[in-house]
Write a protein that holds these residues in place. Structure first.
Motif, PDB file in Angstrom:
ATOM      1  N   GLU A  23       6.505  67.036  34.954  1.00 58.07           N
ATOM      2  CA  GLU A  23       7.714  66.228  34.925  1.00 58.07           C
ATOM      3  C   GLU A  23       8.786  66.917  34.054  1.00 58.07           C
ATOM      4  N   ASN A  24      10.030  66.552  34.311  1.00 53.75           N
ATOM      5  CA  ASN A  24      11.161  67.094  33.541  1.00 53.75           C
ATOM      6  C   ASN A  24      11.139  68.623  33.504  1.00 53.75           C
ATOM      7  N   CYS A  25      10.954  69.180  34.709  1.00 50.33           N
ATOM      8  CA  CYS A  25      10.908  70.633  34.832  1.00 50.33           C
ATOM      9  C   CYS A  25      11.974  71.046  35.831  1.00 50.33           C
ATOM     10  N   PRO A  26      13.193  71.373  35.383  1.00 52.96           N
ATOM     11  CA  PRO A  26      14.248  71.788  36.311  1.00 52.96           C
ATOM     12  C   PRO A  26      13.810  73.015  37.119  1.00 52.96           C
ATOM     13  N   PRO A  64       8.919  72.212  41.774  1.00 54.21           N
ATOM     14  CA  PRO A  64       8.751  71.294  42.911  1.00 54.21           C
ATOM     15  C   PRO A  64       8.508  69.867  42.424  1.00 54.21           C
ATOM     16  N   GLN A  65       9.074  68.901  43.118  1.00 51.71           N
ATOM     17  CA  GLN A  65       8.918  67.489  42.772  1.00 51.71           C
ATOM     18  C   GLN A  65       8.370  66.723  43.983  1.00 51.71           C
ATOM     19  N   THR A  67       7.304  67.686  49.139  1.00 51.09           N
ATOM     20  CA  THR A  67       7.897  68.024  47.854  1.00 51.09           C
ATOM     21  C   THR A  67       9.268  68.639  48.093  1.00 51.09           C
ATOM     22  N   SER A  68      10.085  68.620  47.068  1.00 50.50           N
ATOM     23  CA  SER A  68      11.395  69.262  47.132  1.00 50.50           C
ATOM     24  C   SER A  68      11.572  70.134  45.898  1.00 50.50           C
ATOM     25  N   GLN A  69      12.421  71.147  46.043  1.00 46.11           N
ATOM     26  CA  GLN A  69      12.650  72.067  44.937  1.00 46.11           C
ATOM     27  C   GLN A  69      14.092  72.555  44.981  1.00 46.11           C
ATOM     28  N   VAL A  70      14.757  72.541  43.822  1.00 44.40           N
ATOM     29  CA  VAL A  70      16.134  73.012  43.740  1.00 44.40           C
ATOM     30  C   VAL A  70      16.115  74.515  43.469  1.00 44.40           C
ATOM     31  N   GLY A  87      19.043  77.126  44.325  1.00 48.96           N
ATOM     32  CA  GLY A  87      20.302  77.560  44.924  1.00 48.96           C
ATOM     33  C   GLY A  87      20.549  76.842  46.237  1.00 48.96           C
ATOM     34  N   GLY A  88      20.102  75.649  46.292  1.00 51.68           N
ATOM     35  CA  GLY A  88      20.122  74.821  47.480  1.00 51.68           C
ATOM     36  C   GLY A  88      18.954  73.867  47.348  1.00 51.68           C
ATOM     37  N   MET A  89      18.414  73.413  48.437  1.00 50.97           N
ATOM     38  CA  MET A  89      17.264  72.511  48.384  1.00 50.97           C
ATOM     39  C   MET A  89      16.186  73.029  49.329  1.00 50.97           C
ATOM     40  N   LYS A  90      14.999  73.142  48.815  1.00 51.72           N
ATOM     41  CA  LYS A  90      13.874  73.588  49.632  1.00 51.72           C
ATOM     42  C   LYS A  90      12.848  72.457  49.720  1.00 51.72           C
ATOM     43  N   TYR A  91      12.457  72.156  50.963  1.00 47.45           N
ATOM     44  CA  TYR A  91      11.481  71.085  51.207  1.00 47.45           C
ATOM     45  C   TYR A  91      10.182  71.699  51.748  1.00 47.45           C
ATOM     46  N   PHE A  92       9.075  71.235  51.192  1.00 43.76           N
ATOM     47  CA  PHE A  92       7.753  71.583  51.708  1.00 43.76           C
ATOM     48  C   PHE A  92       7.134  70.285  52.236  1.00 43.76           C
ATOM     49  N   ILE A  93       6.846  70.260  53.542  1.00 41.20           N
ATOM     50  CA  ILE A  93       6.376  69.016  54.179  1.00 41.20           C
ATOM     51  C   ILE A  93       5.139  69.310  55.021  1.00 41.20           C
TER      52      ILE A  93
END
Length: 432
Positions: free
Chosen positions: A262-265, A268-269, A308-311, A313-319
């Motif tokens: 958590e709280n990790c800029p 992946p979230q 999950t999503s990850q910032v 330089g844009g948004m990356k989604y792993f589904i």
């Protein structure tokens, strides 16, 4: 003219009956007996302009005379079915109406056989007893239609219990599976009840080597295999599961994902699988899948397993999701639409998608990798080759007339009719 034609037909068929012929024994395994009864019943149903077709119940008396031509002379009992005479269906496609509503009848017929497969009805008379009329049911305006029911309906409990027992007894997996969740359920009132249920299953910690049956000690494994099943069952009027089919798609579960910090800029979230945030990414993923896949039909996303999503330089989604084949062909449809329904029995894919999006540059880079799910289909074997169930045979002193009890078994036993002796053994392994 019609009367002349009938008399001409009879004059062609009946002389053999008056000539010296040899009477032969017939029994319920005589294939031609069924063909002769089929010809007679179809002839009777074709004469009716309205109402429902009648369905064969059993043949009670029969004689086969072999001379210059072959004739079958027999009596058979019929019951009113649920198919109208104008439906375009044959009587074999119909079920019996409810016993109180159905008309019944007994017919006496003589049918001649010419060649190997041609049967002609020479004479036939039927005595019909009308039923008591329809029973008023106000729950639904369409009593015989398919209706959704609650997934916790008590009527589903014996069906689901039977479904899990059948799955565990007929798969080669090393461990027992348990019911996880009932997703949908529907019911249809026929001469009994038809059920269709979709549900998920999970692998338990109970191996088949040590546990022959599920017990309260069997707990689901979070990292075990899982699956989704479609189960259809027919419950007859005696509350027995008289017929069923089961189709299950199994897929292995990945190793447990470690909790994300958590709280990790930039890390992946986790995202809820029903989050609106996934809508656009899923749309790009399924479009990519259908574009790259050479399958003639479109696939649509059925279940999202995790995301999950990850910032970056844009948004990356792993589904990770399950995609199922639809009834919309690529030849007839330019794209996948919301009206494309999933096929009841079609290909299923387990997919992993990586969707990189930079909306301010209108940039989307999806990659999708899929593999076909293992499909396990188990269905009850159809009745034997003989369409009749033989019960008793009794000859008269003259040796020409035989009293039979050839009950037609081309439908689930007990659907509006009394079960013949012997049928209990045939279906006892299906009953609860």
């Amino acid at each position: 003219m019609k009367l002349i034609a009938i008399l001409f037909l009879c004059s062609r068929l009946l002389p053999s009956l008056t000539q010296e012929g040899v009477s032969q024994k017939i029994d319920c395994n005589d294939e031609d007996l069924f063909q002769a009864v089929d010809a007679a019943l179809k002839k009777y149903n074709s004469r009716n302009q309205s109402g429902n077709q009648f369905v064969l119940y059993r043949v009670t008396e029969g004689t086969k005379i072999v001379g210059s031509e072959i004739f079958y002379s027999f009596k058979y009992q019929i019951k009113e079915g649920n198919c109208s005479v104008q439906s375009g269906l044959t009587w074999q496609d119909c079920d019996f109406k409810d016993a109180e509503e159905a008309g019944t009848g007994e017919c006496t017929a003589t049918v001649g056989k010419r060649g190997t497969k041609k049967f002609s009805v020479a004479t036939q008379t039927c005595k019909i007893t009308p039923g008591n009329g329809p029973v008023v049911k106000a729950e639904y305006t369409c009593v015989g239609c398919v209706h959704p029911i609650s997934t916790d309906n008590p009527e589903l409990q014996p069906i689901l219990k039977h479904a899990m027992e059948h799955f565990n007894n007929n798969t080669g997996h090393s461990h027992l599976f348990a019911l996880e969740e009932v997703k949908t359920a529907q019911r249809q009132v026929v001469a009994g009840l038809n059920f269709e249920v979709t549900y998920t299953i999970v692998q338990t910690n109970c191996s088949k080597k040590h546990f022959p049956l599920l017990t309260p000690e069997c707990k689901s494994l979070q990292d075990g295999d899982a699956g989704e099943c479609l189960h259809s069952a027919f419950v007859d009027i005696k509350q027995r599961i008289a017929d069923f089919s089961q189709k299950c798609d199994l897929y292995p579960r990945e190793d447990l994902v470690k909790p994300l910090p958590e709280n990790c800029p930039g890390c992946p979230q986790n995202i809820p699988i029903d989050s609106p945030e996934l809508t656009e990414a899923l749309g790009h993923a399924i479009t990519k899948l259908n574009t790259d896949n050479s399958h003639p039909f479109y696939f649509k996303i059925d279940t999202v397993k995790k995301a999950t999503s990850q910032v970056v330089g844009g948004m990356k989604y792993f589904i990770e999701f399950i995609a199922r084949e639809t009834a919309c062909s690529k030849e007839s449809n330019t794209e996948l639409t919301a009206n494309c329904e999933v096929k009841p029995v079609g290909q299923s894919l387990n997919c992993n998608a990586n969707v990189y999006m930079r909306p301010w540059e209108n940039k989307v880079e999806p990659t999708v990798n899929c593999r076909a799910l293992e499909m396990i289909t188990m269905m009850r074997r159809p009745p034997g080759f003989s369409p009749f169930r033989s019960v008793q045979v009794q000859e008269t002193k003259e040796g020409t007339t035989r009293f039979l009890n050839c009950e037609y078994k081309g439908r689930p036993s007990g659907a509006g009719a009394e079960s013949a002796p012997g049928s209990k053994a045939e279906s006892s392994h299906l009953a609860q």
